[in-house]
Design an enzyme around this catalytic site. Sequence first.
Site, short mmCIF file in Angstrom:
data_model
loop_
_atom_site.label_atom_id
_atom_site.label_comp_id
_atom_site.label_asym_id
_atom_site.label_seq_id
_atom_site.Cartn_x
_atom_site.Cartn_y
_atom_site.Cartn_z
N THR A 162 -10.46 -1.25 7.40
CA THR A 162 -9.78 -0.19 6.87
C THR A 162 -10.61 0.75 6.04
O THR A 162 -10.73 1.86 6.07
CB THR A 162 -8.59 -0.56 5.77
OG1 THR A 162 -7.88 -1.58 6.81
CG2 THR A 162 -7.72 0.47 5.52
N LYS B 34 -12.28 -6.52 -5.65
CA LYS B 34 -11.84 -6.95 -7.10
C LYS B 34 -11.57 -8.36 -7.15
O LYS B 34 -11.71 -9.11 -8.20
CB LYS B 34 -10.34 -6.35 -7.30
CG LYS B 34 -9.30 -6.50 -6.33
CD LYS B 34 -8.83 -5.46 -5.43
CE LYS B 34 -8.30 -5.96 -4.26
NZ LYS B 34 -7.81 -4.83 -3.24
N ILE C 106 -8.01 6.28 -7.07
CA ILE C 106 -7.88 6.89 -8.25
C ILE C 106 -9.03 6.63 -9.21
O ILE C 106 -9.45 5.78 -9.14
CB ILE C 106 -6.64 6.27 -9.01
CG1 ILE C 106 -5.25 6.51 -8.38
CG2 ILE C 106 -6.39 7.02 -10.43
CD1 ILE C 106 -4.29 5.64 -9.07
N GLY D 273 -1.72 -0.72 6.50
CA GLY D 273 -3.21 -1.20 6.04
C GLY D 273 -3.23 -1.02 4.47
O GLY D 273 -4.12 -0.98 3.91
N ASP E 283 -3.35 -9.95 -6.84
CA ASP E 283 -4.03 -8.62 -6.61
C ASP E 283 -3.99 -7.94 -7.86
O ASP E 283 -5.00 -7.40 -8.43
CB ASP E 283 -3.57 -8.00 -5.47
CG ASP E 283 -4.36 -6.58 -5.06
OD1 ASP E 283 -5.68 -6.86 -4.66
OD2 ASP E 283 -3.86 -5.59 -5.47
N LYS F 214 -7.04 -6.78 -10.80
CA LYS F 214 -7.23 -5.45 -11.23
C LYS F 214 -7.18 -5.19 -12.69
O LYS F 214 -7.93 -4.58 -13.32
CB LYS F 214 -6.50 -4.47 -10.54
CG LYS F 214 -6.81 -4.36 -8.87
CD LYS F 214 -5.67 -3.84 -8.16
CE LYS F 214 -6.09 -3.70 -6.58
NZ LYS F 214 -4.98 -3.20 -5.97
#
Length: 431
Positions: A14, A106, A137, A188, A202, A206
């Site tokens: 991806t 990450k 971002i 994705g 996840d 982060k």
Amino acid sequence: MQEAVRVGLLGCGTVGSGVVKILQQNASIIARRAGAPVMLERVLVRDVNKPRAVDFPAGVLTDNPEEVLDDPKIDIIVEVIGGIEPAGAFIRRALKNGKNVVTANKDLLAAEWADLMDLAETRRLDLLFEASVGGGIPIIRPLSESLSANRIEQVLGIVNGTTNYVLTEMSEQGKDMAEVLQEAIARGYAEPDPTADITGLDAARKIAILGAIAFGAHVQLEDVSVTGITSVNARDILYAKELGYVIKLVGVATEEPEGVEVRVGPVLLPKKHPLAAIRGVHNAIFVRGDAVGEAMFYGLGAGSLPTASSVISDIVEAVRNLRSSASGRWIQTGLQRKPILTHTVRSLAYYLRLEVTDRPGVLAAVAGLLAEYGISLRTVIQRPVDGKAELVLVTHPCLAIHLDDAMQRLSGLAEVERVANCFALEGEEER
Ligand code: NAP
Ligand code: HSE
């Protein structure tokens, strides 16, 4: 124009295919900004025969890591394979071979930050990771460079696109969690194992990275208190709406005089809070600093091109550093060991949903017990449900340690069948 800087790409899924597309599409813009053309020399994949979203000249694709990591012509390695191994071993080998590294990983950073940063610092090489948090971002460089004048007080963010997409669809379309998760996977957004998204892992990785940068502190994954979205029920979403809130999965990192607190979980945000308006796969990170006040960073938190946009910003940075002999100029080492708080010391209001017996005196018993811990009620909703009753309470701000003790006793009350949910209310400061 300078001689081309050569890049070795590890992974072409991806994110990797997005990197290739942008490098091809915007080659001249990137060359101008970087000060030298960026040439994709080799691309490592698992299966060279798999159909790809992008085309390569013959001989670029390989399934042999040595042909990329040990190629002396390559200056920058971009790792977009993901996971701890072999990605970690590949990055270490690249650094040992004197190559600058860009990664979106990450998982690896949250687990092995200190060791990787030390290795990059010792070799005076770049190890850049803008894409590891918030997809497209810009947040790593703004937090570490643009806001460097500030004592950062808090980072509050929607940092997982998959769960924000799921909660948005559940809230706006009344869809079922499992159905929407399949959509997020198809688009994705999700991790190869989407459990990491749903369980909050996840987001925890982060916010650990953001907390480390914001407070210059060692924040490891195990320091983050994590709750995922599986406990969020359609009824909670409806009650939250009725009360004037939105349920979001957020990561919160706060520095208090007592130490650093880092957590991930579903919270109720007031509808007027800027993060409440963040829909779908978008992410937003709200930073509070003592000089800047509040600043918010918003955009697409996952997906091929947005994430590749961040990866390429790091490639441009690495090329500029190479050209000015400044590689490794910004490496996040020297993190301090600060106390990690397991319970928030912030006074917060809480939403509680209790399944109770439908008879007189229940509310009085519950309110009485909470009062023993100094917890008073701001709002109460009581509804009949399947021959029982549901009691939804919003408390006035209280300490989590008192609420935890009260909840243990609540579960033991004869009138309370189940404490179905308890979420903090964040972002309630006057604005
Ligand atoms: P992906 O679609 O699964 O792609 C992984 C790529 O790595 C594939 O091309 C795969 O090769 C290759 N690969 C896997 N294991 C390998 C091995 N042992 N040796 C060589 N190549 C190997 O993953 P992704 O979604 O692009 O994510 C990549 C990284 O970016 C992860 O760290 C992820 O957390 C991070 N990230 C992703 C997003 C997002 O929106 N997807 C956003 C931000 C950050 P084959 O193609 O041959 O199978
Ligand atoms: N699975 C991640 C998400 C990808 O949904 O946010 C971006 O890191």
